[in-house]
Design a protein around this motif. Sequence first.
Motif: not given
Length: 226
Positions: A15, A18, A104-106, A159
Amino acid sequence: LCVLAASALWVAPSRPPNVVLITVDTLRADALSPYGGREATGAAQRLAREGLLFENAFCPMPQTRPSHFSILTSKYPRDHGVLNNVTPLGAGALTLPEVLRVHGYQTGGFVSVRLLDRSSGAAQGFEEFSAPEGEAARTADQTVPRALQYLERAAAAGRPFFLWLHLFDPHMPYAPPEGFRLLSGKGAPELEAAFSWPLLRELARRRGGELPAEVLAQGKRLYQGE
């Protein structure tokens, strides 16, 4: 001037990582231990040791908005159009959080000065954004808890996230927290008060435009405390 610290938190390779971006207004590189500063900045030292340290980096303009918008858009001030602390970032600018949201990131932004509030354009691309409203600036102990709460929520959502944390403490006036004043040695008694531009102007007025060496030394110690 701004010093940028960026770190990608370790995650499984399946994935995206962050990303945490930390910027600090008016923080001199040589005040940090990786660049020869005090060992009190041990967290910065660990980040430099375990990550990638840029030894020859410069801000594109010594003002808050132009520098931060260059970081967030990857453009020089002349290209993103913000050349001062008054002009807002144009809505047509493409920012890092906008790009990451597409993937798709917060995205969460937590800033400590009103110069970077929503009206400045700094909130572009952030799903969650916090800036001072009534006051001109916040201290780190007011901004960091908000960012940590966001980290908890973002981690629970599962996410990848992008977090921008902006701090303003080393900026004038210099009034370090208790225990960090570093007022060793002899200094002007007036400087027990917050070290600020009005104070410096008044001291210079009393002395024919000159600031005594002990005043400058005291100011440097207070800056280090911040």
